[in-house]
Design a protein around this motif. Structure first.
Motif, PDB file in Angstrom:
ATOM      1  N   LEU A 187       0.818  -1.214   0.000  1.00 22.23           N
ATOM      2  CA  LEU A 187       0.000   0.000   0.000  1.00 22.23           C
ATOM      3  C   LEU A 187       0.848   1.259   0.000  1.00 22.23           C
ATOM      4  CD1 LEU A 187      -2.707  -1.184   2.554  1.00 22.23           C
ATOM      5  CD2 LEU A 187      -2.721  -1.378   0.063  1.00 22.23           C
ATOM      6  N   ARG A 188       2.051   1.203   0.604  1.00 23.52           N
ATOM      7  CA  ARG A 188       3.096   2.228   0.574  1.00 23.52           C
ATOM      8  C   ARG A 188       2.904   3.393   1.538  1.00 23.52           C
ATOM      9  NH1 ARG A 188       4.644   4.210  -5.126  1.00 23.52           N
ATOM     10  NH2 ARG A 188       6.711   4.577  -4.252  1.00 23.52           N
ATOM     11  N   ASP A 189       1.685   3.684   1.959  1.00 26.65           N
ATOM     12  CA  ASP A 189       1.474   4.725   2.964  1.00 26.65           C
ATOM     13  C   ASP A 189       0.598   4.188   4.086  1.00 26.65           C
ATOM     14  OD1 ASP A 189       2.874   7.198   2.442  1.00 26.65           O
ATOM     15  OD2 ASP A 189       1.750   7.291   0.582  1.00 26.65           O
ATOM     16  N   TYR A 190       0.971   3.025   4.570  1.00 21.34           N
ATOM     17  CA  TYR A 190       0.226   2.334   5.621  1.00 21.34           C
ATOM     18  C   TYR A 190       0.756   2.795   6.972  1.00 21.34           C
ATOM     19  CZ  TYR A 190      -1.987  -1.779   7.872  1.00 21.34           C
ATOM     20  OH  TYR A 190      -2.753  -2.622   8.642  1.00 21.34           O
ATOM     21  N   HIS A 191       0.049   3.758   7.579  1.00 23.69           N
ATOM     22  CA  HIS A 191       0.491   4.293   8.870  1.00 23.69           C
ATOM     23  C   HIS A 191      -0.702   4.881   9.605  1.00 23.69           C
ATOM     24  CE1 HIS A 191       0.321   8.362   7.160  1.00 23.69           C
ATOM     25  NE2 HIS A 191       1.058   7.941   6.154  1.00 23.69           N
ATOM     26  N   ALA A 192      -0.444   5.421  10.786  1.00 24.12           N
ATOM     27  CA  ALA A 192      -1.514   5.769  11.724  1.00 24.12           C
ATOM     28  C   ALA A 192      -2.423   6.889  11.244  1.00 24.12           C
ATOM     29  CB  ALA A 192      -0.915   6.130  13.086  1.00 24.12           C
ATOM     30  N   GLU A 193      -2.017   7.658  10.248  1.00 25.23           N
ATOM     31  CA  GLU A 193      -2.884   8.714   9.731  1.00 25.23           C
ATOM     32  C   GLU A 193      -3.695   8.265   8.519  1.00 25.23           C
ATOM     33  OE1 GLU A 193      -0.957  12.456   9.230  1.00 25.23           O
ATOM     34  OE2 GLU A 193      -0.404  12.621  11.344  1.00 25.23           O
ATOM     35  N   ASN A 194      -3.466   7.029   8.072  1.00 23.11           N
ATOM     36  CA  ASN A 194      -4.204   6.515   6.913  1.00 23.11           C
ATOM     37  C   ASN A 194      -5.014   5.274   7.243  1.00 23.11           C
ATOM     38  OD1 ASN A 194      -3.424   8.466   5.068  1.00 23.11           O
ATOM     39  ND2 ASN A 194      -1.580   7.353   4.457  1.00 23.11           N
ATOM     40  N   ILE A 195      -5.210   5.008   8.529  1.00 28.23           N
ATOM     41  CA  ILE A 195      -5.986   3.849   8.960  1.00 28.23           C
ATOM     42  C   ILE A 195      -7.110   4.347   9.869  1.00 28.23           C
ATOM     43  CG2 ILE A 195      -5.953   1.640  10.170  1.00 28.23           C
ATOM     44  CD1 ILE A 195      -2.926   1.489   9.502  1.00 28.23           C
ATOM     45  N   MET A 196      -8.331   4.008   9.511  1.00 28.72           N
ATOM     46  CA  MET A 196      -9.496   4.427  10.277  1.00 28.72           C
ATOM     47  C   MET A 196     -10.057   3.243  11.067  1.00 28.72           C
ATOM     48  SD  MET A 196      -9.572   7.559   9.222  1.00 28.72           S
ATOM     49  CE  MET A 196     -11.134   8.135   9.917  1.00 28.72           C
ATOM     50  N   LEU A 197     -10.676   3.538  12.198  1.00 27.42           N
ATOM     51  CA  LEU A 197     -11.371   2.516  12.964  1.00 27.42           C
ATOM     52  C   LEU A 197     -12.852   2.593  12.605  1.00 27.42           C
ATOM     53  CD1 LEU A 197      -8.648   2.896  14.520  1.00 27.42           C
ATOM     54  CD2 LEU A 197      -9.893   2.129  16.558  1.00 27.42           C
ATOM     55  N   VAL A 198     -13.331   1.554  11.952  1.00 32.63           N
ATOM     56  CA  VAL A 198     -14.716   1.504  11.504  1.00 32.63           C
ATOM     57  C   VAL A 198     -15.479   0.665  12.522  1.00 32.63           C
ATOM     58  CG1 VAL A 198     -16.244   1.065   9.561  1.00 32.63           C
ATOM     59  CG2 VAL A 198     -13.840   1.615   9.140  1.00 32.63           C
ATOM     60  N   GLY A 199     -16.128   1.328  13.471  1.00 34.09           N
ATOM     61  CA  GLY A 199     -16.625   0.690  14.678  1.00 34.09           C
ATOM     62  C   GLY A 199     -17.641  -0.410  14.467  1.00 34.09           C
ATOM     63  N   GLU A 200     -18.477  -0.297  13.431  1.00 33.42           N
ATOM     64  CA  GLU A 200     -19.547  -1.283  13.274  1.00 33.42           C
ATOM     65  C   GLU A 200     -19.073  -2.558  12.587  1.00 33.42           C
ATOM     66  OE1 GLU A 200     -19.786   1.457   9.641  1.00 33.42           O
ATOM     67  OE2 GLU A 200     -19.334   1.619  11.785  1.00 33.42           O
ATOM     68  N   ARG A 201     -17.804  -2.635  12.230  1.00 32.76           N
ATOM     69  CA  ARG A 201     -17.274  -3.815  11.560  1.00 32.76           C
ATOM     70  C   ARG A 201     -16.367  -4.598  12.503  1.00 32.76           C
ATOM     71  NH1 ARG A 201     -15.999  -1.126   5.567  1.00 32.76           N
ATOM     72  NH2 ARG A 201     -17.995  -0.031   5.439  1.00 32.76           N
ATOM     73  N   ASP A 211      -5.560   6.142   1.222  1.00 37.25           N
ATOM     74  CA  ASP A 211      -4.315   6.648   0.633  1.00 37.25           C
ATOM     75  C   ASP A 211      -3.420   5.533   0.089  1.00 37.25           C
ATOM     76  OD1 ASP A 211      -2.645   8.635  -0.207  1.00 37.25           O
ATOM     77  OD2 ASP A 211      -1.768   9.055   1.743  1.00 37.25           O
ATOM     78  N   PHE A 212      -3.968   4.715  -0.761  1.00 42.06           N
ATOM     79  CA  PHE A 212      -3.237   3.569  -1.314  1.00 42.06           C
ATOM     80  C   PHE A 212      -3.106   3.663  -2.833  1.00 42.06           C
ATOM     81  CE2 PHE A 212      -7.631   2.401  -0.019  1.00 42.06           C
ATOM     82  CZ  PHE A 212      -8.229   2.487  -1.268  1.00 42.06           C
ATOM     83  N   GLN A 213      -3.345   4.850  -3.395  1.00 41.77           N
ATOM     84  CA  GLN A 213      -3.351   4.987  -4.855  1.00 41.77           C
ATOM     85  C   GLN A 213      -1.965   4.778  -5.468  1.00 41.77           C
ATOM     86  OE1 GLN A 213      -4.594   7.513  -2.836  1.00 41.77           O
ATOM     87  NE2 GLN A 213      -2.627   8.563  -2.621  1.00 41.77           N
ATOM     88  N   ASP A 214      -0.918   4.840  -4.652  1.00 37.72           N
ATOM     89  CA  ASP A 214       0.439   4.626  -5.167  1.00 37.72           C
ATOM     90  C   ASP A 214       0.920   3.202  -4.929  1.00 37.72           C
ATOM     91  OD1 ASP A 214       0.687   7.297  -6.032  1.00 37.72           O
ATOM     92  OD2 ASP A 214       1.245   7.940  -4.013  1.00 37.72           O
ATOM     93  N   ALA A 215       0.013   2.286  -4.654  1.00 34.06           N
ATOM     94  CA  ALA A 215       0.380   0.905  -4.339  1.00 34.06           C
ATOM     95  C   ALA A 215       1.205   0.279  -5.468  1.00 34.06           C
ATOM     96  CB  ALA A 215      -0.876   0.073  -4.095  1.00 34.06           C
ATOM     97  N   LEU A 216       2.133  -0.586  -5.054  1.00 36.10           N
ATOM     98  CA  LEU A 216       2.954  -1.349  -5.980  1.00 36.10           C
ATOM     99  C   LEU A 216       2.987  -2.808  -5.515  1.00 36.10           C
ATOM    100  CD1 LEU A 216       6.010   1.068  -6.453  1.00 36.10           C
ATOM    101  CD2 LEU A 216       4.152   0.664  -8.073  1.00 36.10           C
ATOM    102  N   ALA A 217       3.447  -3.681  -6.376  1.00 31.61           N
ATOM    103  CA  ALA A 217       3.621  -5.087  -6.013  1.00 31.61           C
ATOM    104  C   ALA A 217       5.068  -5.278  -5.584  1.00 31.61           C
ATOM    105  CB  ALA A 217       3.277  -5.986  -7.201  1.00 31.61           C
ATOM    106  N   GLY A 218       5.264  -5.595  -4.292  1.00 36.76           N
ATOM    107  CA  GLY A 218       6.629  -5.652  -3.788  1.00 36.76           C
ATOM    108  C   GLY A 218       6.790  -6.552  -2.586  1.00 36.76           C
ATOM    109  N   HIS A 219       7.669  -6.147  -1.675  1.00 40.30           N
ATOM    110  CA  HIS A 219       8.083  -6.974  -0.541  1.00 40.30           C
ATOM    111  C   HIS A 219       7.137  -6.784   0.642  1.00 40.30           C
ATOM    112  CE1 HIS A 219      10.577  -8.764   2.572  1.00 40.30           C
ATOM    113  NE2 HIS A 219      11.383  -9.222   1.630  1.00 40.30           N
TER     114      HIS A 219
END
Length: 333
Positions: A187-201, A211-219
């Motif tokens: 995802l490349r920008d996986y951090h605390a400002e790009n992760i939401m807590l969706v309470g009903e799930r 914020d994953f529009q720059d995702a690449l296939a990698g390690h």
């Protein structure tokens, strides 16, 4: 470059055509790109308007990755409407419970939250990668090159050994490139400002991904180090170590993965030093410079690991101590 948070000209007609007549459009956020976000509110219902204006931005990668993640059982925003010509996308609203602020409000939940987002990565990495571009040697090198292109001139270092820099990174990245076969979705920008807590799930769906529009296939180590060596919040070293152990225990990863974790941490943090300098000098977003001391702290921890030997030698020979964290601390004083 100050970002205006006035909705784009075509926004009202776009959301009206999407079934949101008479909704209020409220500024939500800008980010490190040209993208802007607005909350669309009508009564008790809300959605988020992404403004990704062409030619600077293209919303199609975001849409493609969102649909890929959703198909695999993860919580990416549902795409409610799109106008690719204007760069407007109406997406599901995950609310306001962002990981960073939830931890700040409830510090006792920090470990449990990190366990959840690490377990999500373990699951994601068992799934086939999205059909996207490979995170290859050229991309890794392009990113680290932002340090010599932007950071070094900013601190008065105009004669660094650029060819030695490239060679050092080639040496430490070679094992990483061998390991990312088959690759995973990064995802490349996986951090605390790009992760939401969706309470009903529940389960992994509890974590809303952004914020994953720059995702690449990698390690698989890249997103793990992204969330544990966060550019914007301090993650305790003991927690980082425990979460790295947790990932390795769950996935069966061994020492080669741990080495790659530190190499990709150094690669990412080197890149970010260059990006934050560029954001300040090219785009006028000077607040990013306040993160530079943290980035140096993270980078120097990464460089202390044996897998980074050639890169550490280059930094020691080319970037003196007074051009690292101390430079920015003195600038802020």
């Amino acid at each position: 470059m100050a970002i205006s948070m006035i909705p784009p000209e075509g926004a009202a007609a776009f959301i009206s055509a999407a079934g949101w007549d008479n909704a209020e459009i409220v500024p939500l956020a800008g980010d490190a790109s040209f993208r802007r976000y607005f909350r669309v509110v009508r009564g008790e219902h809300s959605a988020v308007l992404m403004d990704a204006p062409p030619p600077h931005e293209d919303p199609r990668p975001f849409i493609n990755i969102a649909e890929h993640l959703t198909a695999q059982g993860f919580s990416a925003p549902e795409i409610l409407a799109r106008d690719l010509e204007q760069g407007l996308v109406l997406i599901e609203d995950f609310g306001s419970e962002r990981m960073r602020e939830v931890i700040e409000q409830f510090p006792g939940q920090e470990r449990a939250i990190y366990e959840g987002v690490v377990d999500l990565l373990v699951d994601l990495h068992t799934k086939p990668a999205a059909p996207i571009r490979l995170y290859d040697r050229n991309e890794y090198q392009r990113e680290t090159g932002l340090l010599t292109e932007w950071y070094c001139p900013e601190v008065g270092l105009d004669d660094v050994d650029s060819q030695g820099f490239i060679a050092a990174w080639d040496a430490v990245l070679a094992p990483v490139l061998e390991q990312q076969n088959p690759p995973v979705t990064v995802l490349r920008d996986y951090h605390a400002e790009n992760i939401m807590l969706v309470g009903e799930r529940s389960g992994h769906a509890r974590w809303g991904l952004l914020d994953f529009q720059d995702a690449l296939a990698g390690h698989p180590a890249y997103d793990l180090v992204s969330v544990l060596e966060d550019a914007r919040r301090d993650v305790p070293e003991a927690l980082e170590a425990a979460m790295l152990d947790r990932y390795c225990a769950a996935s069966g990863a061994g020492q080669a993965f741990r080495d790659a974790y530190w190499v990709l941490g150094a690669q990412r943090n080197t890149k970010i030093l260059g990006i934050f300098t560029r954001l300040a000098r090219r785009d006028g977003k000077t607040h990013y410079l306040g993160y530079q001391p943290r980035m140096w702290g993270l980078l120097e921890r990464d460089l202390s690991h044996a897998a980074l030997g050639p890169v550490k030698d280059w930094f020691d020979a080319n970037i003196p101590a007074d051009k690292r964290a101390a430079f920015w601390e003195a600038s802020a004083a």
